[in-house]
Design a protein around this motif. Sequence first.
Motif, PDB file in Angstrom:
ATOM      1  N   ARG A 252       0.855  -1.188   0.000  1.00 22.25           N
ATOM      2  CA  ARG A 252       0.000   0.000   0.000  1.00 22.25           C
ATOM      3  C   ARG A 252       0.891   1.238   0.000  1.00 22.25           C
ATOM      4  O   ARG A 252       1.874   1.294   0.728  1.00 22.25           O
ATOM      5  N   PHE A 253       0.513   2.227  -0.821  1.00 19.80           N
ATOM      6  CA  PHE A 253       1.297   3.457  -0.918  1.00 19.80           C
ATOM      7  C   PHE A 253       0.434   4.579  -1.472  1.00 19.80           C
ATOM      8  O   PHE A 253      -0.608   4.332  -2.084  1.00 19.80           O
ATOM      9  N   ASP A 254       0.874   5.808  -1.243  1.00 16.16           N
ATOM     10  CA  ASP A 254       0.242   6.969  -1.868  1.00 16.16           C
ATOM     11  C   ASP A 254       0.750   7.046  -3.297  1.00 16.16           C
ATOM     12  O   ASP A 254       1.946   6.839  -3.555  1.00 16.16           O
ATOM     13  N   GLN A 255      -0.146   7.324  -4.220  1.00 17.51           N
ATOM     14  CA  GLN A 255       0.227   7.421  -5.634  1.00 17.51           C
ATOM     15  C   GLN A 255      -0.239   8.767  -6.180  1.00 17.51           C
ATOM     16  O   GLN A 255      -1.388   9.148  -6.020  1.00 17.51           O
ATOM     17  N   HIS A 256       0.695   9.470  -6.814  1.00 18.06           N
ATOM     18  CA  HIS A 256       0.370  10.742  -7.461  1.00 18.06           C
ATOM     19  C   HIS A 256       0.589  10.548  -8.953  1.00 18.06           C
ATOM     20  O   HIS A 256       1.718  10.365  -9.410  1.00 18.06           O
ATOM     21  N   TYR A 257      -0.508  10.573  -9.701  1.00 23.44           N
ATOM     22  CA  TYR A 257      -0.483  10.414 -11.150  1.00 23.44           C
ATOM     23  C   TYR A 257      -0.633  11.791 -11.782  1.00 23.44           C
ATOM     24  O   TYR A 257      -1.540  12.549 -11.429  1.00 23.44           O
ATOM     25  N   GLN A 258       0.263  12.102 -12.707  1.00 21.57           N
ATOM     26  CA  GLN A 258       0.172  13.357 -13.451  1.00 21.57           C
ATOM     27  C   GLN A 258       0.364  13.055 -14.934  1.00 21.57           C
ATOM     28  O   GLN A 258       1.208  12.247 -15.309  1.00 21.57           O
ATOM     29  N   ALA A 259      -0.443  13.713 -15.749  1.00 16.05           N
ATOM     30  CA  ALA A 259      -0.292  13.648 -17.206  1.00 16.05           C
ATOM     31  C   ALA A 259      -0.705  15.010 -17.748  1.00 16.05           C
ATOM     32  O   ALA A 259      -1.231  15.850 -17.009  1.00 16.05           O
ATOM     33  N   ASN A 260      -0.441  15.242 -19.024  1.00 15.73           N
ATOM     34  CA  ASN A 260      -0.795  16.538 -19.603  1.00 15.73           C
ATOM     35  C   ASN A 260      -2.302  16.784 -19.579  1.00 15.73           C
ATOM     36  O   ASN A 260      -2.737  17.923 -19.608  1.00 15.73           O
TER      37      ASN A 260
END
Length: 190
Positions: free
Chosen positions: A155-163
């Motif tokens: 388990r982890f924090d996930q930061h997804y970024q895309a244009n």
Amino acid sequence: MKPPAVAEKSEAVKPEAQPMAKQDNNVVMAAPDATPVAEAQLSQQQAASEKVAAPGATSTAAAQQTGAASTTQKASIEDSYQSLLKTIDGWKTAWSAQNADNYLSYYATDFTPADGESLDAWKNGRRSALARPSWIKIELGEPQVAIVDSHAIVRFDQHYQANNYEDKVVKELEMVKENGEWKIKKEDSL
């Protein structure tokens, strides 16, 4: 990736929790920098196993036998733990690189999509989702890991970024060993 907090599957881990090492039958969790408390827990278990490990041996011989087994177990746990972290990093890298074939190779052959769709439909959807943005950046927080035999929960924090999109979720991966390699069997955003 810095060493993560480690916990039994049924135990909640607070972000400030210290890494620990524990061995209980086939349940193993470890971190390279285990705390003295964890070492004391492991020593108590070793002392209890002396009677079982070497019933007729002297306590010194039993302690040496148990110590050798413990060292081997710790090494095996650490190898499995490092292999798991390497797999997660490879999955993240393939996703960020938008390499669909490599990304999908991190999933088990019996992966169960969260929304109930077929595996083939899910794979086609993932291929489209990876091709759509002009760039993707993934950042993962410090993982919490529980390993039981050839199964793991991460388990982890996930930061997804895309244009064209951005989100932050807590991700949970159920992982299994498949042909000696860690694979994602189930993936949930919590």
